[in-house]
Write an enzyme that holds these catalytic residues in place. Structure first.
Site, PDB file in Angstrom:
ATOM      1  N   GLU A  63       1.408   7.669   6.018  1.00 49.91           N
ATOM      2  CA  GLU A  63       2.723   8.242   5.765  1.00 49.91           C
ATOM      3  C   GLU A  63       2.587   9.554   4.984  1.00 49.91           C
ATOM      4  O   GLU A  63       1.795   9.653   4.043  1.00 49.91           O
ATOM      5  CB  GLU A  63       3.563   7.243   4.972  1.00 49.91           C
ATOM      6  CG  GLU A  63       4.977   7.717   4.674  1.00 49.91           C
ATOM      7  CD  GLU A  63       5.747   6.705   3.852  1.00 49.91           C
ATOM      8  OE1 GLU A  63       5.120   5.938   3.086  1.00 49.91           O
ATOM      9  OE2 GLU A  63       6.991   6.691   3.967  1.00 49.91           O
ATOM     10  N   LYS A 166      11.949   5.533   9.847  1.00 51.08           N
ATOM     11  CA  LYS A 166      11.853   4.604   8.719  1.00 51.08           C
ATOM     12  C   LYS A 166      13.245   4.187   8.255  1.00 51.08           C
ATOM     13  O   LYS A 166      14.096   5.031   7.955  1.00 51.08           O
ATOM     14  CB  LYS A 166      11.076   5.244   7.575  1.00 51.08           C
ATOM     15  CG  LYS A 166      10.847   4.335   6.376  1.00 51.08           C
ATOM     16  CD  LYS A 166      10.053   5.072   5.296  1.00 51.08           C
ATOM     17  CE  LYS A 166       9.783   4.184   4.088  1.00 51.08           C
ATOM     18  NZ  LYS A 166       9.043   4.920   3.029  1.00 51.08           N
ATOM     19  N   CYS A 199       5.643   1.542   5.501  1.00 51.54           N
ATOM     20  CA  CYS A 199       5.504   1.288   4.075  1.00 51.54           C
ATOM     21  C   CYS A 199       6.545   0.329   3.501  1.00 51.54           C
ATOM     22  O   CYS A 199       6.456  -0.875   3.687  1.00 51.54           O
ATOM     23  CB  CYS A 199       5.503   2.609   3.317  1.00 51.54           C
ATOM     24  SG  CYS A 199       4.628   2.518   1.732  1.00 51.54           S
TER      25      CYS A 199
END
Length: 224
Positions: A63, A166, A199
């Site tokens: 990321e 995301k 994440c």
């Protein structure tokens, strides 16, 4: 039809010490943004070459590894590229570089996957239009566009096969939360179907648990 899958496959994850400007909150020109990102992409290229020599079939980068992090909404703007939805159209940035403007990063990643004959997963910043003028009640930001923390996946011939925004941001003022959670998957000839998360997503039902419930392997892209 499900692709034929091997009994095993080789995956690699690269932990990257990102190169970025001293103060990412200061806006830069598009040319300066590209120059900064190319430094990281040069390192990606070296790692892709090493990976393919080791028989890696899918390579995952971290990321924020291309542009860095700690941007403001304004200062990240020239690092953004508009990423087409591969569920709606087929595009190989390496072989069709003139199809879209300002897609230098997408082209570099696509050619990397193609040249080294591997699936490639990377994280970058996506710019998408939203209906502020036509639908004032929408979740569109005041500046009239969305900025997403985005995973992209390229097949071993350079085709863009997946794009994931995301959902669960972690103190990321430069990015927007997508209006709807996305369940994004892609197929490979060596391991079947994978799902994508990023994440902080791993702590939430959507999309992580939904992917697990579907029995999918997941690639988690995170800062490292």
């Amino acid at each position: 039809m499900e692709p034929n899958v091997d009994s095993s496959y080789v995956a690699a994850v690269y932990e990257h010490a990102v190169i970025q400007t001293d103060d990412p909150r200061i806006p830069v020109s598009r040319s300066d943004a590209l120059r900064n990102m190319q430094k990281n992409l040069d390192i990606y290229e070296v790692q892709a070459a090493k990976a393919t020599k080791q028989g890696v079939q899918i390579l995952v980068f971290p990321e924020d590894g291309i542009q860095g992090f700690n941007f403001s909404r304004l200062s990240i703007f020239n690092y953004l590229e508009t990423i087409p939805d591969p569920q709606e159209e087929s595009w190989n940035p390496c072989t069709e570089p003139g199809k879209y403007n300002n897609t230098e990063v997408l082209q570099r990643l696509s050619c990397m996957a193609r040249h080294y004959n591997l699936y490639l997963v990377a994280n970058m910043a996506d710019l998408q239009p939203c209906p502020l003028k036509t639908d004032p009640s929408s979740s569109c930001p005041p500046d009239g566009h969305w900025q997403f923390n985005t995973n992209v996946v390229f097949s071993s011939d350079g085709l863009l096969v997946a794009r994931y925004h995301k959902q669960n941001l972690y103190f990321e003022e430069s990015f927007d939360k997508p209006p709807q959670p996305e369940i994004i998957t892609f197929d490979t000839p060596f391991a079947g179907r994978f799902g994508l998360i990023t994440c902080f997503d791993i702590l939430f039902y959507k999309p992580t648990i939904e992917l697990v419930e579907k029995g999918l392997l997941s690639f988690r892209v995170c800062i490292s």
